[in-house]
Design an enzyme around this catalytic site. Structure first.
Site, PDB file in Angstrom:
ATOM      1  N   LYS A 115       0.856  -1.190   0.000  1.00 56.07           N
ATOM      2  CA  LYS A 115       0.000   0.000   0.000  1.00 56.07           C
ATOM      3  C   LYS A 115       0.885   1.230   0.000  1.00 56.07           C
ATOM      4  O   LYS A 115       2.015   1.193   0.516  1.00 56.07           O
ATOM      5  CB  LYS A 115      -0.888   0.014   1.245  1.00 56.07           C
TER       6      LYS A 115
HETATM    7  P1  NAD Z   1     -13.491   7.488  -2.346  1.00 55.43           P
HETATM    8  O1  NAD Z   1     -12.503   8.545  -2.077  1.00 55.43           O
HETATM    9  O2  NAD Z   1     -14.050   7.323  -3.717  1.00 55.43           O
HETATM   10  O3  NAD Z   1     -14.748   7.648  -1.360  1.00 55.43           O
HETATM   11  C1  NAD Z   1     -14.627   7.761   0.029  1.00 55.43           C
HETATM   12  C2  NAD Z   1     -16.007   8.210   0.529  1.00 55.43           C
HETATM   13  O4  NAD Z   1     -16.017   8.187   1.950  1.00 55.43           O
HETATM   14  C3  NAD Z   1     -16.375   9.621   0.104  1.00 55.43           C
HETATM   15  O5  NAD Z   1     -17.749   9.673  -0.220  1.00 55.43           O
HETATM   16  C4  NAD Z   1     -16.102  10.429   1.381  1.00 55.43           C
HETATM   17  O6  NAD Z   1     -16.866  11.613   1.447  1.00 55.43           O
HETATM   18  C5  NAD Z   1     -16.561   9.423   2.405  1.00 55.43           C
HETATM   19  N1  NAD Z   1     -16.113   9.697   3.748  1.00 55.43           N
HETATM   20  C6  NAD Z   1     -14.875  10.065   4.160  1.00 55.43           C
HETATM   21  N2  NAD Z   1     -14.883  10.259   5.489  1.00 55.43           N
HETATM   22  C7  NAD Z   1     -16.136   9.978   5.916  1.00 55.43           C
HETATM   23  C8  NAD Z   1     -16.770   9.992   7.165  1.00 55.43           C
HETATM   24  N3  NAD Z   1     -16.107  10.333   8.264  1.00 55.43           N
HETATM   25  N4  NAD Z   1     -18.075   9.653   7.237  1.00 55.43           N
HETATM   26  C9  NAD Z   1     -18.768   9.321   6.121  1.00 55.43           C
HETATM   27  N5  NAD Z   1     -18.227   9.286   4.911  1.00 55.43           N
HETATM   28  C10 NAD Z   1     -16.925   9.624   4.804  1.00 55.43           C
HETATM   29  O7  NAD Z   1     -12.818   6.141  -1.841  1.00 55.43           O
HETATM   30  P2  NAD Z   1     -13.234   4.653  -2.192  1.00 55.43           P
HETATM   31  O8  NAD Z   1     -12.376   4.180  -3.299  1.00 55.43           O
HETATM   32  O9  NAD Z   1     -14.715   4.554  -2.292  1.00 55.43           O
HETATM   33  O10 NAD Z   1     -12.710   3.906  -0.877  1.00 55.43           O
HETATM   34  C11 NAD Z   1     -13.507   3.827   0.285  1.00 55.43           C
HETATM   35  C12 NAD Z   1     -12.947   2.730   1.164  1.00 55.43           C
HETATM   36  O11 NAD Z   1     -12.949   1.495   0.434  1.00 55.43           O
HETATM   37  C13 NAD Z   1     -11.506   2.929   1.635  1.00 55.43           C
HETATM   38  O12 NAD Z   1     -11.379   2.339   2.910  1.00 55.43           O
HETATM   39  C14 NAD Z   1     -10.713   2.120   0.611  1.00 55.43           C
HETATM   40  O13 NAD Z   1      -9.456   1.711   1.135  1.00 55.43           O
HETATM   41  C15 NAD Z   1     -11.636   0.947   0.425  1.00 55.43           C
HETATM   42  N6  NAD Z   1     -11.445   0.185  -0.814  1.00 55.43           N
HETATM   43  C16 NAD Z   1     -11.543   0.788  -2.032  1.00 55.43           C
HETATM   44  C17 NAD Z   1     -11.405   0.028  -3.188  1.00 55.43           C
HETATM   45  C18 NAD Z   1     -11.599   0.618  -4.558  1.00 55.43           C
HETATM   46  O14 NAD Z   1     -11.568  -0.154  -5.534  1.00 55.43           O
HETATM   47  N7  NAD Z   1     -11.843   1.890  -4.695  1.00 55.43           N
HETATM   48  C19 NAD Z   1     -11.100  -1.348  -3.091  1.00 55.43           C
HETATM   49  C20 NAD Z   1     -11.018  -1.925  -1.826  1.00 55.43           C
HETATM   50  C21 NAD Z   1     -11.190  -1.153  -0.692  1.00 55.43           C
END
Ligand code: NAD
Length: 425
Positions: A115
């Site tokens: 990561k």
């Molecule tokens: P992103 O940046 O697209 O979205 C994150 C979302 O979380 C946004 O809507 C943001 O406003 C919201 N957020 C942040 N802080 C918050 C809070 N305190 N309360 C409520 N909402 C809040 O990111 P993503 O790609 O959707 O990733 C989200 C999670 O999923 C992360 O933990 C990431 O590591 C995990 N993840 C993502 C992927 C992927 O393919 N994108 C794959 C596996 C895991």
């Protein structure tokens, strides 16, 4: 220039790496993990730290901190996203890297885990500043990254745009076009069809598998989804398509509740026209994020960030099923409380593995120079997710443990085989 730096552990509560170690310890004891393998898994293989001086638009230089942590490569090159956030720190990136090692083993793809992150606030930076920062990070990590070494991908606040900059910078440094060095690229640069929706789609598949085992009928279930970025919005969209009523959504700017169900397509369209946030959305009653987590729903999908379900709110949670789209949303203390309450938690390292599965398909397509249809990708990804879910479910029955510990046991048994058969000094 990149250099290595001694690991600084966070001392505060809910340190994500310590949360990982607590689960590792339990799983290792139950499955009688080899002591040597345990020692290897407890520490990342490599931590690279780099100071990144960037000329900002105002002419001043600002120095950012960039990290890349490679946790383990026993089963193949390391794989893992890059996140841009002011909260990025070594402990967080170390935990996320370890979870990638486990996630890839569970998804049955031939990768280890890594990561990366840059300590920055992308919402306050121009596109030019972000491009210079991304290129500088790529240059600093150019000996770490590689098609057969370490393959980054998007994570929080990074996406196809940043991946395209990385491909370009890395290809210039190496003197050869190298699209396979990252996944999550734009389609025209060798990205995979289905990648954008893969994680949310996989969260839906894991939810449906769990619901079937638990005898929950989609048309009778209500769900709340925390986070409305890539994972949260796509999860909500696919769950709604399965007939589940999504009664609450949130992001870092606002949370909304609607007993009749939120129109997810409209909420996504609103977010897209509103600088990526749902603040001001008119399709529901404004509630707090804390209220969303403790709503009277059947299913809760935390899809935002770490440490959202803790010992402070776990007792108030009413959902019967929690499916973790985000990485590390539930602390170890909360896990114990939820287990006592009889809540089933489908852990992150299983539930959100759909993204890395399609990333693997992207990497395979880049190597072969042959590209599959979206239908083909989705069909394979669904099949792999169902298989992963059922593998972990069987381990949970065999060892009489909850799904998170079962997921660790399943992953560790595969990694143990890899480490032992490859041998060491
Ligand atoms: P992103 O940046 O697209 O979205 C994150 C979302 O979380 C946004 O809507 C943001 O406003 C919201 N957020 C942040 N802080 C918050 C809070 N305190 N309360 C409520 N909402 C809040 O990111 P993503 O790609 O959707 O990733 C989200 C999670 O999923 C992360 O933990 C990431 O590591 C995990 N993840 C993502 C992927 C992927 O393919 N994108 C794959 C596996 C895991």
């Amino acid at each position: 220039m990149a250099d290595t730096k001694k690991v600084k552990h966070q001392t505060e509560k809910d340190n994500p790496f310590e949360e990982m170690i607590k689960r590792l310890d339990v799983a290792a004891k139950i499955m009688k993990l080899d002591d040597d393998v345990y020692e290897i898994m407890k520490k990342p293989n490599k931590i690279v730290y780099s100071s990144l001086p960037i000329k900002m638009d105002n002419g001043k230089t600002q120095v950012f901190e960039g990290f890349r942590v490679v946790h383990n490569t026993a089963l193949g090159p390391s794989k893992g996203g890059i996140r841009y956030s002011l909260n990025v720190n070594e402990s967080e990136v170390m935990a996320l890297a370890a979870w990638m090692t486990f996630k890839c083993a569970i998804a049955d793809i031939p990768y280890g885990g890594a990561k990366g992150g840059i300590n920055c606030d992308p919402s306050k930076m121009s596109e030019g500043e972000l491009e210079r920062l991304t290129r500088s990070y790529t240059s600093a990590m150019s000996d770490v990254f590689g098609v057969d070494k370490d393959i980054p991908a998007p994570d929080m606040n990074t996406g196809a745009r940043e991946m395209a900059w990385i491909v370009d910078e890395f290809s210039k440094i190496k003197g050869a076009y190298t699209p396979g060095v990252v996944t999550g690229k734009p389609l025209h640069l060798g990205g995979s069809r289905g990648r954008v929706e893969a994680t949310g789609r996989g969260v839906m598949t894991a939810t449906m598998e769990a619901m079937e085992k638990l005898g929950m009928k989609p048309e009778k279930c209500r769900a709340a989804v925390q986070g409305f970025g890539n994972v949260g919005s796509i999860t909500a969209k696919h769950l709604a398509a399965q007939g589940i009523k999504i009664v609450a959504i949130s992001d870092h700017t606002a949370a909304f509740y609607n007993a009749d169900g939120i129109d997810i397509d409209k909420a996504i369209a609103y977010r897209n026209s509103n600088k990526g946030v749902i603040k001001g959305y008119k399709g529901g009653k404004l509630i707090s994020n804390e209220e969303l987590l403790t709503l009277n729903v059947d299913i809760l999908c935390p899809c935002a960030m770490e440490n959202q379900i803790t010992e402070e709110n776990a007792n108030k949670i009413k959902a019967k099923l929690i499916v973790e789209g985000a990485n590390g949303p539930t602390t170890d203390e909360a896990d114990h409380i939820l287990e006592k309450k009889g809540v089933t938690v489908i852990p992150d390292i299983l539930a959100n593995g759909g993204g890395v599965t399609v990333s693997y398909f992207e990497w395979v397509q880049n190597r072969n120079g042959y590209y599959y249809s979206e239908e083909e990708i989705n069909k394979r990804a669904d099949r792999w997710m169902k298989q992963a879910f059922n593998n972990v479910w069987e381990v949970s029955k065999k060892y009489k443990v909850h799904m998170r510990i079962a997921a660790y046991i399943y992953a560790l048994s595969k990694i143990e085989l890899g480490i032992k058969s490859r041998g060491s000094y």
